[in-house]
Scaffold this active site. Sequence first.
Site, mmCIF file in Angstrom:
data_model
loop_
_atom_site.group_PDB
_atom_site.id
_atom_site.type_symbol
_atom_site.label_atom_id
_atom_site.label_comp_id
_atom_site.label_asym_id
_atom_site.label_seq_id
_atom_site.Cartn_x
_atom_site.Cartn_y
_atom_site.Cartn_z
ATOM 1 N N ARG A 177 6.168 -9.393 -1.240
ATOM 2 C CA ARG A 177 5.793 -8.618 -0.329
ATOM 3 C C ARG A 177 5.914 -8.468 0.966
ATOM 4 O O ARG A 177 5.210 -8.015 1.681
ATOM 5 C CB ARG A 177 4.286 -8.072 -0.805
ATOM 6 C CG ARG A 177 4.086 -6.744 -0.982
ATOM 7 C CD ARG A 177 2.698 -6.162 -1.048
ATOM 8 N NE ARG A 177 2.286 -4.880 -1.148
ATOM 9 C CZ ARG A 177 1.275 -4.123 -1.038
ATOM 10 N NH1 ARG A 177 0.341 -4.699 -0.319
ATOM 11 N NH2 ARG A 177 1.482 -2.966 -1.167
ATOM 12 N N ASP A 208 -8.019 -8.624 -0.393
ATOM 13 C CA ASP A 208 -6.841 -8.498 -1.236
ATOM 14 C C ASP A 208 -6.115 -9.967 -0.815
ATOM 15 O O ASP A 208 -6.234 -10.460 0.068
ATOM 16 C CB ASP A 208 -6.011 -7.359 -0.968
ATOM 17 C CG ASP A 208 -5.270 -7.116 -1.967
ATOM 18 O OD1 ASP A 208 -4.881 -7.754 -2.878
ATOM 19 O OD2 ASP A 208 -4.932 -5.721 -2.128
ATOM 20 N N ASP A 232 -4.079 -3.644 -11.084
ATOM 21 C CA ASP A 232 -3.525 -2.618 -10.155
ATOM 22 C C ASP A 232 -2.957 -1.226 -11.245
ATOM 23 O O ASP A 232 -2.456 -0.211 -10.899
ATOM 24 C CB ASP A 232 -2.212 -2.658 -9.335
ATOM 25 C CG ASP A 232 -2.643 -3.307 -7.909
ATOM 26 O OD1 ASP A 232 -3.836 -3.374 -7.700
ATOM 27 O OD2 ASP A 232 -2.005 -3.818 -7.220
HETATM 28 C C1 GLA Z 1 -2.693 -4.490 -3.874
HETATM 29 C C2 GLA Z 1 -4.141 -3.894 -4.290
HETATM 30 C C3 GLA Z 1 -4.181 -2.417 -4.502
HETATM 31 C C4 GLA Z 1 -4.081 -1.972 -2.965
HETATM 32 C C5 GLA Z 1 -2.906 -2.498 -2.351
HETATM 33 C C6 GLA Z 1 -2.849 -2.131 -0.914
HETATM 34 O O1 GLA Z 1 -1.699 -4.109 -4.411
HETATM 35 O O2 GLA Z 1 -4.041 -4.604 -5.677
HETATM 36 O O3 GLA Z 1 -5.349 -2.238 -4.926
HETATM 37 O O4 GLA Z 1 -5.146 -2.511 -2.102
HETATM 38 O O5 GLA Z 1 -2.795 -3.917 -2.397
HETATM 39 O O6 GLA Z 1 -1.672 -2.536 -0.338
#
Ligand code: GLA
Length: 756
Positions: A421, A456, A526
Amino acid sequence: MITIDKSCFVLETERTAYAFAITAQGLPRHLYYGPKLPDYSALPIPQATVGGAAFIEGDQPESMAQECSAPGWGDSAPYMVSLVLPDGGTACSFRYVHCERSDQVPQGLPHAQGGETLKIVLKEQSWDVYLELYYTAVEDAIVRWCRVVNDCGEAIRVRRLLSAQLDLPRGDYRLTTYRGAWAREMTPLTQPLHGALVWDSSFGISSSRCNTLAVVSHADANEHEGSVWCTNLLYSGGHYGCAHESPFGRVRLVQGMADLDWLLPAGEHFDSPQAALFYASDGFAGARQAMHRFVERALIAPAWQQAPRPIVVNSWESLYFRLSRAKLLQLGKEAAAIGAEVLVVDDGWFIGRKDDKRALGDWTEDEKKLPGGFPRLQADLKKLGIDLGVWVEPEMVSEESNLFRAHGDWILGHRNQAMGRNQFVLDLGRTEVQNHVYESVARILRSADIRYIKWDMNRCLTDTFSPALPASRQGEIAHRYVLGLYQVCRRLTEDFPHVLFEGCASGGNRPDWGMLCYFPQFWCSDDTDAEARSHIQSGYYAAYPPSTLSCHVSACPNHQTLRTTPLHSRFHLSCFGLLGYELDLTALTREEKAAVREQIALYKAHRPLFQFGQFHATLATGNELFWMLTTGQEAVGVHYVRHPQPNALPTVLHAAGLEGGASYTVRSVPQAVKLEQFGSLVNMLSPVHLRQGSALHALAGKVVRFEEKPLALTASGESLMAAGFPQVSRFNGAAFEEGMAAMGDWDSRLYWFEKV
Ligand code: GLA
């Protein structure tokens, strides 16, 4: 309770007993792990005379059930401890020295609270190197970990220090592990236990690819009957577990952190994380309940045990990176109107963050997006009656960020490493980095009355190199990272005890029992599609109670699968956990807003049941599931059907967790039956032809309303559990009758149970 009788040790938990003894040669021999017994004096010791075996003064380690093992021990199964001694030798022979009761916990690592602990000290025969085995009987678990103490005057290396070993007698076993990937976490894989089966993560995190949990069951075990053993780890880094069948049919389970290369100077010690072992004689349900109780009572910090969790609205799937103060206030207004309690400002709020390629590390509000920052936003949300929550990802740094420009040397690994990422991982093994990460989050928390942090972590650890340590210590970095992380989590949760921290790692990439000791809940995936969540949550329930699972209702078509599921099904599945909403509330129709308001009111009225009720799953076919939550007084069930079949008998649903002798009324919650659901079929009855999708069809839908008749019956708990009750009467392809439920794909109904 721990009983020591000569050299035999018995640890009893609520329903189980774990026994081992020391042989005449000083080896700790495993005797038993099963239901509690009236006495333990005649436990069988099956031992073969193994041709071609290695002996330790008469003991044959290969045919003996043991408590720990190491290379050179005369045993071919996977070992628990591997050291390099000062002369370069790796063969270790640990023998019993003494035992004591102890209150020691592993240093710098999360640990279970409560219980009684036994410490067994073993010594390597040729060197003053000690192996301490710790056993805690707590709730219905045996928690194990170990410590290597180097008193030999010279440095040694620790290559492997697993937390637990469990040698089971010969039998016909299955192993279930939980595998997956991003957006499809916790898919159970059940295999006959032959040869060597490994469950592990080499990515520096506990990982969505393979969870730390493993379940061993007798071939004849089912949901309610049969022997089941489980092991799970309190650790958030790379891990290793192996179930190994010996040539004699004995099964060994070992589990712990991934192998490392830790330089242990003279006079120092090194601790493994804890692993928790469980046994249940009442099948998978028994094991699951024991694990849920353990998590809720022994892992979650006391202040959060049974503490009601707020209903959040999260900005991610509605605003993504395009958030602004105006949009957030609009969302906050809608959130307050539907009865939500926290607005979580997800990714995109900090300076320079317009996409996922930049700005991680620069944890200051972007004044253009959020003029007045969090203090002003929080004050305005407060006026609306809603609290502020904030998303952070403080373990990371983007190459394009002020933090990276100032401290490019703080990253873990080399600059040309495999990326995830577009970001680097900060080297949390370093004290200055730990302090910086702590301060980044503490500053935000001090700046305004923030009640909730979503923490996160969106990439795995690939290149675990640190310029801060010499070449001889590079094998320590991955574990040092985890220790650094725990240090920061501990400080933050101690200094801001009123803040609810939710763990997240691209969804469920680090949903382990270690993190739960600091952050009492986590974002499971997610993937917010209801159908996908029905599988993902089913997987998690194996070891994670609903009070730890953050589950949100999101928009349809769903943003991960493009699938459209009914709004009530999305709610029904989300309310078997910590309910939240993650969609553009401003885009909902008036009817949908009213439905959501009702959902939240219902959830609030029964919050202790939804969040802390005991979980049961009595139906889990490929096409349907029935989950229940029970407390002493009330119970709720959800029946979810993926694809209803025409011309099929109604499903008989079986309750669980009720009082057998008590009487209950069971009532289904009816859903609106809409004319549109019948498409062109309406023309069988309509006096005028209604073209599907036409304005006339829609108009008729507004005028003609059907009422679904709820199921309502009264029966004893015993009967509802043993004989069951039928699902609501539903349309199944033939004539539609007044009061029938019109259930389409991915549809569900809630059932309430009340004691009469
Ligand atoms: C991750 C989290 C999501 C969101 C994104 C934001 O993927 O799991 O819920 O917060 O990051 O970038």
